[in-house]
Enzyme design. Structure first.
Site, PDB file in Angstrom:
ATOM      1  N   GLY A 190       0.840  -1.184   0.000  1.00 31.57           N
ATOM      2  CA  GLY A 190       0.000   0.000   0.000  1.00 31.57           C
ATOM      3  C   GLY A 190       0.878   1.237   0.000  1.00 31.57           C
ATOM      4  O   GLY A 190       2.009   1.204   0.486  1.00 31.57           O
ATOM      5  N   GLN A 231       2.808  10.001   1.332  1.00 31.53           N
ATOM      6  CA  GLN A 231       4.098   9.327   1.450  1.00 31.53           C
ATOM      7  C   GLN A 231       5.052   9.679   0.314  1.00 31.53           C
ATOM      8  O   GLN A 231       6.248   9.407   0.415  1.00 31.53           O
ATOM      9  CB  GLN A 231       3.908   7.813   1.518  1.00 31.53           C
ATOM     10  CG  GLN A 231       3.224   7.353   2.791  1.00 31.53           C
ATOM     11  CD  GLN A 231       3.075   5.860   2.801  1.00 31.53           C
ATOM     12  OE1 GLN A 231       2.134   5.323   2.223  1.00 31.53           O
ATOM     13  NE2 GLN A 231       4.014   5.181   3.444  1.00 31.53           N
ATOM     14  N   CYS A 278       5.343   0.308   8.060  1.00 37.15           N
ATOM     15  CA  CYS A 278       5.039   1.392   7.129  1.00 37.15           C
ATOM     16  C   CYS A 278       6.305   1.769   6.364  1.00 37.15           C
ATOM     17  O   CYS A 278       7.376   1.868   6.959  1.00 37.15           O
ATOM     18  CB  CYS A 278       4.505   2.591   7.907  1.00 37.15           C
ATOM     19  SG  CYS A 278       4.086   4.023   6.907  1.00 37.15           S
ATOM     20  N   LEU A 279       6.164   2.001   5.064  1.00 34.83           N
ATOM     21  CA  LEU A 279       7.320   2.381   4.257  1.00 34.83           C
ATOM     22  C   LEU A 279       7.934   3.704   4.714  1.00 34.83           C
ATOM     23  O   LEU A 279       9.123   3.938   4.531  1.00 34.83           O
ATOM     24  CB  LEU A 279       6.931   2.457   2.779  1.00 34.83           C
ATOM     25  CG  LEU A 279       6.477   1.148   2.141  1.00 34.83           C
ATOM     26  CD1 LEU A 279       6.030   1.379   0.703  1.00 34.83           C
ATOM     27  CD2 LEU A 279       7.578   0.101   2.197  1.00 34.83           C
ATOM     28  N   HIS A 297      -5.026   1.362   7.086  1.00 36.04           N
ATOM     29  CA  HIS A 297      -3.672   1.911   7.267  1.00 36.04           C
ATOM     30  C   HIS A 297      -3.418   3.023   6.247  1.00 36.04           C
ATOM     31  O   HIS A 297      -2.951   4.117   6.611  1.00 36.04           O
ATOM     32  CB  HIS A 297      -2.638   0.786   7.120  1.00 36.04           C
ATOM     33  CG  HIS A 297      -1.226   1.257   7.235  1.00 36.04           C
ATOM     34  ND1 HIS A 297      -0.458   1.029   8.357  1.00 36.04           N
ATOM     35  CD2 HIS A 297      -0.429   1.941   6.373  1.00 36.04           C
ATOM     36  CE1 HIS A 297       0.747   1.562   8.177  1.00 36.04           C
ATOM     37  NE2 HIS A 297       0.795   2.115   6.969  1.00 36.04           N
ATOM     38  N   GLU A 298      -3.731   2.773   4.980  1.00 35.04           N
ATOM     39  CA  GLU A 298      -3.500   3.787   3.943  1.00 35.04           C
ATOM     40  C   GLU A 298      -4.460   4.965   4.101  1.00 35.04           C
ATOM     41  O   GLU A 298      -4.083   6.111   3.879  1.00 35.04           O
ATOM     42  CB  GLU A 298      -3.613   3.176   2.546  1.00 35.04           C
ATOM     43  CG  GLU A 298      -2.592   2.093   2.249  1.00 35.04           C
ATOM     44  CD  GLU A 298      -1.155   2.479   2.551  1.00 35.04           C
ATOM     45  OE1 GLU A 298      -0.778   3.649   2.362  1.00 35.04           O
ATOM     46  OE2 GLU A 298      -0.394   1.593   2.997  1.00 35.04           O
ATOM     47  N   HIS A 307      -3.227   7.567   6.367  1.00 36.83           N
ATOM     48  CA  HIS A 307      -2.257   8.490   5.760  1.00 36.83           C
ATOM     49  C   HIS A 307      -2.935   9.721   5.164  1.00 36.83           C
ATOM     50  O   HIS A 307      -2.412  10.824   5.282  1.00 36.83           O
ATOM     51  CB  HIS A 307      -1.434   7.794   4.671  1.00 36.83           C
ATOM     52  CG  HIS A 307      -0.274   7.014   5.184  1.00 36.83           C
ATOM     53  ND1 HIS A 307       0.779   7.591   5.869  1.00 36.83           N
ATOM     54  CD2 HIS A 307       0.007   5.693   5.104  1.00 36.83           C
ATOM     55  CE1 HIS A 307       1.659   6.664   6.190  1.00 36.83           C
ATOM     56  NE2 HIS A 307       1.209   5.491   5.741  1.00 36.83           N
TER      57      HIS A 307
END
Length: 190
Positions: free
Chosen positions: A45, A50, A104-105, A146-147, A150
């Protein structure tokens, strides 16, 4: 084109995303770049904040999980689950809360258990600006939540207890300073 992923501490990660319309400049190219960026970082994702854009856009592709034995009972549902979410709005969260170890990235090398509801009802537009209202459960709901966080300016670490936040504070500070070993392109706060 692979874009740098913004690291923890970048102010864009704390902004609430703005809605966009179908005339957003180079939207399809942006979506393609986001998928390429996500795949290069081995993610499932990625949200626009991000990559430095405070807009309500995120992508998910959980197809790699279809091969994971933990998800063999829902492998069919996962194997083609690749979606674009534009101007998403979670209308309802329901079901039991369950813990899952999230990462998370934008926050490399930090993984913690986060509780989320098991089912969501979400309204969104796809990449062709077709409106959908759908219900998702299981790991698909988890990744979407989660996304979605963001685009609301929330990070998974915000869901941690005060004690857990204290325990990861040192790691978060190192990430902010760029003191982390990663295998993908990142941009750290100045």
């Amino acid at each position: 084109m692979i874009l740098p992923i913004r690291a923890f501490g970048d102010p864009v990660l704390r902004k609430t995303g703005k809605d966009i319309d179908k005339n957003y400049p180079d939207l399809q190219e942006l979506i393609d770049n986001m998928f390429e960026t996500m795949y290069s970082a081995n993610g499932i994702g990625l949200a626009a904040p991000q990559i430095g854009l405070d807009i309500r856009l995120f992508i998910v592709d959980v197809t790699p999980l279809a091969e994971d034995e933990d998800y063999e009972d829902i492998a069919e549902e996962l194997k083609d689950f690749k979606k674009v979410f534009i101007n998403a709005k979670i209308l309802e969260e329901s079901g039991e809360e369950w813990k899952f170890n999230e990462g998370c990235l934008s926050i490399p090398d930090v993984r913690e258990d986060v509780k989320r509801k098991s089912t969501i009802l979400i309204e969104y537009y796809d990449e062709n600006f077709v409106k959908h209202t759908e219900t998702f459960s299981d790991i698909r709901a988890r990744v979407i939540q989660h996304e979605y966080d963001h685009i609301e300016g929330t990070l998974f670490t915000d869901h941690l207890s005060a004690l857990k936040k204290k325990l990861v504070k040192g790691k978060l500070t190192k990430i902010t300073q760029g003191d982390v070993s990663i295998g993908y392109k990142m941009r750290f706060p100045k």
